[in-house]
Write an enzyme that holds these catalytic residues in place. Structure first.
Site, mmCIF file in Angstrom:
data_model
loop_
_atom_site.group_PDB
_atom_site.id
_atom_site.type_symbol
_atom_site.label_atom_id
_atom_site.label_comp_id
_atom_site.label_asym_id
_atom_site.label_seq_id
_atom_site.Cartn_x
_atom_site.Cartn_y
_atom_site.Cartn_z
ATOM 1 N N HIS A 18 0.654 -1.093 0.001
ATOM 2 C CA HIS A 18 0.187 -0.150 0.175
ATOM 3 C C HIS A 18 0.772 1.239 -0.143
ATOM 4 O O HIS A 18 2.210 1.101 -0.143
ATOM 5 C CB HIS A 18 -1.048 -0.189 1.093
ATOM 6 C CG HIS A 18 -0.395 -0.044 2.696
ATOM 7 N ND1 HIS A 18 0.667 0.710 3.076
ATOM 8 C CD2 HIS A 18 -0.714 -0.996 3.501
ATOM 9 C CE1 HIS A 18 0.644 0.585 4.254
ATOM 10 N NE2 HIS A 18 0.477 -0.648 4.685
ATOM 11 N N HIS A 21 3.917 1.251 2.491
ATOM 12 C CA HIS A 21 4.963 0.728 2.039
ATOM 13 C C HIS A 21 6.060 1.767 1.041
ATOM 14 O O HIS A 21 7.033 1.592 1.096
ATOM 15 C CB HIS A 21 4.690 -0.620 1.551
ATOM 16 C CG HIS A 21 3.945 -1.269 2.506
ATOM 17 N ND1 HIS A 21 2.812 -1.985 2.154
ATOM 18 C CD2 HIS A 21 4.105 -1.816 3.884
ATOM 19 C CE1 HIS A 21 2.144 -2.678 3.114
ATOM 20 N NE2 HIS A 21 2.960 -2.440 4.165
ATOM 21 N N CYS A 126 0.487 -10.653 19.929
ATOM 22 C CA CYS A 126 -0.618 -10.077 18.972
ATOM 23 C C CYS A 126 0.069 -10.478 17.667
ATOM 24 O O CYS A 126 1.218 -9.992 17.292
ATOM 25 C CB CYS A 126 -0.642 -8.558 19.128
ATOM 26 S SG CYS A 126 -1.697 -7.880 17.707
ATOM 27 N N CYS A 129 0.505 -7.613 15.211
ATOM 28 C CA CYS A 129 1.726 -7.165 15.484
ATOM 29 C C CYS A 129 3.142 -8.150 15.174
ATOM 30 O O CYS A 129 4.192 -7.648 15.063
ATOM 31 C CB CYS A 129 1.963 -6.336 16.796
ATOM 32 S SG CYS A 129 0.846 -5.099 17.004
ATOM 33 N N CYS A 143 -4.950 -4.837 22.004
ATOM 34 C CA CYS A 143 -3.872 -4.341 21.161
ATOM 35 C C CYS A 143 -4.031 -3.083 20.790
ATOM 36 O O CYS A 143 -5.088 -2.825 20.299
ATOM 37 C CB CYS A 143 -3.555 -5.207 20.132
ATOM 38 S SG CYS A 143 -2.283 -4.626 19.039
ATOM 39 N N HIS A 146 -4.119 -2.891 16.947
ATOM 40 C CA HIS A 146 -5.045 -3.553 16.137
ATOM 41 C C HIS A 146 -6.575 -3.699 16.653
ATOM 42 O O HIS A 146 -7.300 -4.437 16.031
ATOM 43 C CB HIS A 146 -4.212 -4.932 15.615
ATOM 44 C CG HIS A 146 -3.237 -4.903 14.998
ATOM 45 N ND1 HIS A 146 -1.705 -4.727 15.389
ATOM 46 C CD2 HIS A 146 -3.266 -4.686 13.429
ATOM 47 C CE1 HIS A 146 -1.109 -4.652 14.326
ATOM 48 N NE2 HIS A 146 -1.907 -4.476 13.211
ATOM 49 N N LYS A 295 -6.980 5.675 10.312
ATOM 50 C CA LYS A 295 -5.776 4.736 10.077
ATOM 51 C C LYS A 295 -6.254 3.984 8.667
ATOM 52 O O LYS A 295 -7.352 3.740 8.321
ATOM 53 C CB LYS A 295 -6.092 3.892 11.294
ATOM 54 C CG LYS A 295 -4.991 2.858 11.177
ATOM 55 C CD LYS A 295 -4.948 2.040 12.428
ATOM 56 C CE LYS A 295 -4.244 0.850 12.405
ATOM 57 N NZ LYS A 295 -3.629 0.095 11.606
ATOM 58 N N LYS A 298 -8.103 -2.234 5.917
ATOM 59 C CA LYS A 298 -8.614 -2.960 4.903
ATOM 60 C C LYS A 298 -10.277 -2.899 5.410
ATOM 61 O O LYS A 298 -11.159 -2.711 4.730
ATOM 62 C CB LYS A 298 -8.448 -4.365 5.082
ATOM 63 C CG LYS A 298 -7.789 -4.914 3.850
ATOM 64 C CD LYS A 298 -7.595 -6.512 3.954
ATOM 65 C CE LYS A 298 -7.471 -6.794 2.506
ATOM 66 N NZ LYS A 298 -7.222 -8.493 2.765
HETATM 67 N N1 MSP Z 1 7.791 -6.871 8.600
HETATM 68 C C1 MSP Z 1 8.189 -6.063 9.413
HETATM 69 C C2 MSP Z 1 9.486 -5.161 9.264
HETATM 70 C C3 MSP Z 1 10.600 -5.872 9.531
HETATM 71 S S1 MSP Z 1 12.111 -5.070 9.173
HETATM 72 C C4 MSP Z 1 13.248 -6.233 9.665
HETATM 73 C C5 MSP Z 1 6.955 -4.940 9.269
HETATM 74 N N2 MSP Z 1 6.491 -4.946 8.016
HETATM 75 S S2 MSP Z 1 5.186 -4.140 7.714
HETATM 76 O O1 MSP Z 1 4.919 -4.517 6.460
HETATM 77 O O2 MSP Z 1 4.462 -3.722 8.571
HETATM 78 O O3 MSP Z 1 5.734 -2.442 7.449
HETATM 79 C C6 MSP Z 1 5.866 -1.608 8.348
HETATM 80 C C7 MSP Z 1 6.569 -0.399 7.515
HETATM 81 O O4 MSP Z 1 5.665 0.040 6.532
HETATM 82 C C8 MSP Z 1 6.698 0.761 8.389
HETATM 83 O O5 MSP Z 1 7.544 0.978 9.134
HETATM 84 C C9 MSP Z 1 6.753 2.045 7.420
HETATM 85 O O6 MSP Z 1 8.043 1.840 6.664
HETATM 86 C C10 MSP Z 1 5.500 1.470 6.216
HETATM 87 N N3 MSP Z 1 4.449 1.749 6.529
HETATM 88 C C11 MSP Z 1 3.398 1.036 6.637
HETATM 89 N N4 MSP Z 1 2.126 2.122 7.078
HETATM 90 C C12 MSP Z 1 2.493 2.988 6.825
HETATM 91 C C13 MSP Z 1 1.748 4.247 7.103
HETATM 92 N N5 MSP Z 1 0.475 4.502 7.231
HETATM 93 N N6 MSP Z 1 2.657 5.523 6.863
HETATM 94 C C14 MSP Z 1 3.966 5.787 6.700
HETATM 95 N N7 MSP Z 1 4.706 4.342 6.818
HETATM 96 C C15 MSP Z 1 3.904 3.325 6.517
HETATM 97 O O7 MSP Z 1 6.697 -4.358 10.073
#
Ligand code: MSP
Length: 468
Positions: A18, A21, A126, A129, A143, A146, A295, A298
């Site tokens: 999304h 990321h 969780c 998380c 949590c 979530h 936030k 989905k």
């Molecule tokens: N898999 C773990 C990370 C492991 S690293 C060794 C994880 N994955 S995640 O898919 O949840 O990705 C989290 C990251 O995605 C955040 O730290 C950020 O980089 C990005 N973001 C996810 N949602 C976001 C927003 N709503 N806003 C900004 N960044 C976002 O955690």
């Protein structure tokens, strides 16, 4: 020469990528492109986090096997990054064979060093998380992130002696040997290390409960806790422990959002210290953005797909918007109307018109134009080195707006007839300015930058941002 080693988090493959990321990955890409353009060798790593219960549950929901599921979703991440013009040098998947080998090697080494021990774990977990929780992390028993009830876990477990490093980490971070940025985040981590007890981390899950993971090398009844598995991705990509790994190691910059900063400032450096390796130079945590004040989730059906946006507007527009709209390091709110507004105002009007007006005047009056590919705005370089993406773009746009005002003032269309020498000189000066803009924009908007320079050269003028 040691490479500039730059990482993003590796993203969970429980769902497609999304816009959140994309944000981190685009920011990293801008930095990678900036250093490459300065002839600094770069190693830019991104990838996918594919083990653990959350992913296994998502596969089950989709009535497929975990392996098929992760292959599929990981493919979506890869193609999204291609679409957004992400220039990563390596795409790691935690299911890659070389990664599984590194996890085995690291765990054996830490075990041998006496940093891993077996004990009982009783507490909460969780799955969304993929984190152990304490009562402090919950709101009304749920949590806090979530809003789901965490599972109760009572099992024998292997633990990593993270607690051993509490005071060392506090000192390293305070002194800046491990730089955490921005300052507010650094303060939070220091105050956490000062006031709360760093506990040892459970690094295993019983295989009968979580079997989608890497087996512990010293006890096959367990799989490796997904976060330990995931953090080691940064090591795998360097070819550790081969001798050339220090051409890449340590990371120069690790980007992420604030959600995963704490684990990257405690468990991650503890593992590195346990292995006797150099610590990352800088960890930067940016903010989180909401979608129209909510936030992104989905269930609210408000997940913004960066691929769809790029299909409609082009990758550069998505890249531009995310880095111009939000101050890197702060939270923000994503809004599609703002996106369209910025497209029309900043890109189609300000930048698009500037290029078109000058090049059309040049072409219609048979003045040759030559792009100057050498110079960039020096302040923009400084901004980029300090990860001030918004400041850099604000500065570039100030320059664009001023250039447009200069055109209004000089009225070159009149000069073309009356004062051809002055006219040619004016066009020449403006072309230098447009080149400067294009060069400064290159890390942010690589395609647009190349298009502008090409149009200057060929005078085949087409609107770069057609009005929508
Ligand atoms: N898999 C773990 C990370 C492991 S690293 C060794 C994880 N994955 S995640 O898919 O949840 O990705 C989290 C990251 O995605 C955040 O730290 C950020 O980089 C990005 N973001 C996810 N949602 C976001 C927003 N709503 N806003 C900004 N960044 C976002 O955690």
């Amino acid at each position: 020469m040691k490479k500039f080693y730059l990482t993003t988090p590796i993203y969970y493959v429980n769902d497609k990528p999304h816009i959140g990321h994309a944000y981190t990955t685009i920011a990293a890409d801008v930095i990678a492109r900036y250093y490459r353009a300065k002839n600094k060798p770069v190693m830019f790593l991104t990838g996918t986090d594919e083990h653990g219960k959350k992913v296994a549950e998502a596969a089950e929901k989709n009535k497929t096997t975990p392996q098929q599921f992760v292959d599929d979703i990981s493919g979506h991440f890869k193609s999204a990054w291609q679409k957004l013009n992400i220039s990563n040098d390596y795409f790691i998947r935690t299911t890659d064979v070389n990664h599984v080998q590194v996890v085995n090697k690291v765990l054996r080494q830490l075990f041998k060093a006496g940093l891993i021990y077996k004990s009982n774990y009783e507490g909460l977990y969780c799955v969304s998380c993929e984190e152990f929780k304490t009562d402090k992390d919950l709101v009304d028993g749920l949590c806090a992130i979530h809003k789901t009830k965490p599972e109760k876990i009572k099992e024998e477990c292997y633990f990593l002696k993270v607690s051993k490093y509490q005071s060392q980490l506090q000192e390293l971070i305070t002194k800046g040997d491990l730089e955490i940025s921005p300052q507010t985040r650094k303060n939070e981590i220091i105050s956490f290390l000062k006031n709360e007890k760093l506990t040892d981390v459970a690094i295993s899950r019983q295989k009968e409960k979580v079997d989608w993971g890497i087996s512990l090398p010293f006890d096959k009844n367990y799989t490796t806790y997904v976060w330990v598995d995931a953090l080691l991705n940064y090591l795998t990509a360097t070819n550790w422990p081969d001798k050339d790994f220090d051409q890449v190691w340590p990371p120069d910059l690790q980007l992420m959002a604030k959600d995963i900063l704490r684990i990257h400032s405690t468990v991650w450096p503890a593992i590195i210290l346990g292995l006797g390796l150099k610590l990352p130079k800088k960890i930067f945590a940016h903010g989180f953005f909401t979608i129209n004040g909510h936030k992104m989730s989905k269930s609210l059906n408000n997940v913004v797909d960066p691929v769809k946006l790029a299909d409609e507007y082009g990758a550069d527009v998505v890249r531009y918007f995310l880095l111009r709209e939000f101050t890197f390091g702060h939270d923000g709110d994503f809004n599609l109307e703002r996106f369209a507004e910025r497209y029309n105002a900043d890109l189609a009007n300000d930048l698009g018109n500037l290029v078109q007006r000058i090049l059309s005047l040049a072409k219609n009056n048979q003045i040759q134009t030559i792009p100057d590919k050498t110079k960039t705005l020096t302040e923009v370089e400084k901004d980029l080195e300090n990860l001030k993406f918004k400041d850099a773009l604000d500065r570039i746009w100030e320059f664009v707006v001023t250039a447009n005002q200069e055109i209004e003032l000089a009225e070159p269309w009149k000069l073309a007839k009356t004062e051809p020498v002055k006219f040619a000189k004016f066009i020449g000066e403006m072309v230098v300015k447009i080149s400067l803009i294009a060069n400064s924009l290159a890390p942010f908007m690589p395609k647009t930058s190349a298009q502008i320079l090409k149009q200057i050269k060929t005078q085949e003028i087409e609107p770069i941002f057609p009005k929508k």
